[in-house]
Design an enzyme around this catalytic site. Structure first.
Site, PDB file in Angstrom:
ATOM      1  N   SER A  78       6.607  -0.022   4.698  1.00 18.40           N
ATOM      2  CA  SER A  78       5.173   0.143   4.416  1.00 18.40           C
ATOM      3  C   SER A  78       4.865  -1.719   4.822  1.00 18.40           C
ATOM      4  CB  SER A  78       5.092   0.060   2.691  1.00 18.40           C
ATOM      5  OG  SER A  78       3.068   0.103   3.051  1.00 18.40           O
ATOM      6  N   LYS A 118       8.346  -0.965  -2.894  1.00 18.84           N
ATOM      7  CA  LYS A 118       8.943  -1.195  -1.135  1.00 18.84           C
ATOM      8  C   LYS A 118       9.101  -2.374  -1.301  1.00 18.84           C
ATOM      9  CE  LYS A 118       7.545   3.044   0.885  1.00 18.84           C
ATOM     10  NZ  LYS A 118       9.156   3.237   0.709  1.00 18.84           N
ATOM     11  N   TYR A 161       2.962   0.867  -6.080  1.00 20.93           N
ATOM     12  CA  TYR A 161       3.655   1.578  -4.528  1.00 20.93           C
ATOM     13  C   TYR A 161       4.154  -0.144  -3.887  1.00 20.93           C
ATOM     14  CZ  TYR A 161       3.962   3.324  -0.002  1.00 20.93           C
ATOM     15  OH  TYR A 161       4.690   3.688   1.156  1.00 20.93           O
TER      16      TYR A 161
END
Length: 339
Positions: free
Chosen positions: A124, A153, A149
């Protein structure tokens, strides 16, 4: 030639499965259905005329994953199995670290023990944090992401890079920006469980009358209209990039490959611009209200995807308006299923 697709019934995973099947790959899906529905498997078969293998397994259970590798000659993996809501990740950090990292490590353990290479990681643009200059290219310095989050990643990328170097394997880290849209058939799309965390499904549900109003998180950003700016890429374009990246790894003569690609359109659009484009594309109204900013959100992010165009022979081809027409078609399909 079998490829494993973890999270293959999810939003990006299901579209990528379609592109893989259409390209002649044998596909093995592992998905625990925690953020997807079984009918997506049927729709994949209807779209492609082909049936992927499917295992409703939780990847955190290593013994179940081992059964999959024993049953199929896996020659690569595309990893989509992860929780993905920025806001939720701030409220449930331990759950996000467990689900997004333990599942990855279990797959890599099987790769290590069986001598398998060719791993595509769903990463991402959040790994860049709030970049100082735009557009963001692959040489933009990484920052500690604002959200849990994003941190998962970035950690996943580090784990895979160490894995490739230590065991001479081929990996590709695909840093994509904001996927939107649905399959042209209207039979695949983003399927949030409960209240949507991402912009587009919240827009479509509001337009359909499921939600009273769209919440726009902040209008005091340093942007032209005060709302956050993102690079919105059509999900089918994105899926095709995964197939190109996998082929590049499989065709490589090098033992160790660490590819990094940004996947985006190269254009930023604000939240309000997207809402207005959706209204225009579909001739509907989306009532909205301005709320306080969400923790973990950044101001602006859009991609320089020149490297993907040069090395993968890929680029985004679908306009914002075309993408937004497909999501309304998907919403109408979902509404018809509940009648």
């Amino acid at each position: 030639m079998a490829v494993l697709v973890t999270g293959g019934l999810g939003y990006i995973g299901s579209h990528t499965v379609v592109e893989l099947l259409n390209d002649g790959f044998e596909v093995v899906i592992v998905d625990d259905l925690s953020n997807s529905e079984r009918f997506i498997l049927k729709n994949i078969e209807e779209i492609t005329g082909k049936k992927p293998f499917f295992y409703p397994f939780d990847l955190r259970r290593r013994e179940l994953l081992t059964q999959v590798f024993d049953a199929h000659k896996i020659e690569g993996c595309l990893n989509f199995a992860a929780s993905k809501a920025v806001g939720e990740s701030q409220l449930k950090p331990v759950d996000y670290y467990e689900n997004n990292l333990f599942t990855l490590i279990n797959v890599l353990q099987e790769f290590k023990e069986r001598g398998i290479s060719n791993f595509i990681f769903s990463s991402s643009c959040t790994v860049y944090g709030q970049a100082e200059t735009m557009p963001i290219d692959e040489n933009t310095p990484l920052k500690l992401p604002e959200s849990v989050y994003g941190k998962t990643k970035q950690m996943g990328e580090e784990i895979l890079t160490d894995f490739a170097k230590a065991y001479n394997r081929r990996i590709s880290l695909l840093r994509y920006f904001n996927p939107i849209g649905a399959h042209p058939s209207g039979k695949l799309g983003e399927l949030p469980i409960g209240v949507p965390n991402n912009l587009i499904p919240y827009v479509t549900q509001t337009a359909a009358g499921i939600r009273e109003k769209l919440n726009i998180w902040g209008d005091d950003y340093d942007t032209e209209d005060g709302t956050a700016v993102r690079d919105y890429i059509y999900v089918v374009d994105l899926a095709k990039a995964h197939v190109s990246a996998l082929k590049k790894l499989m065709q490589s003569n090098e033992e160790t490959v660490i590819d990094i690609f940004n996947l985006g359109t190269g254009k930023g659009s604000s939240v309000l611009e997207v809402v207005k484009a959706f209204e225009t594309a579909n001739d509907v109204k989306v009532p909205y209200q301005i709320c306080e900013r969400r923790e973990g959100d950044i101001t602006v992010a859009y991609a320089n995807a020149d490297k993907a165009e040069k090395e993968l022979h890929w680029k985004s081809e679908t306009t914002l308006e075309e993408s937004l027409r497909t999501v309304w078609k998907w919403q109408m399909y979902l509404d018809a299923q509940t009648v």
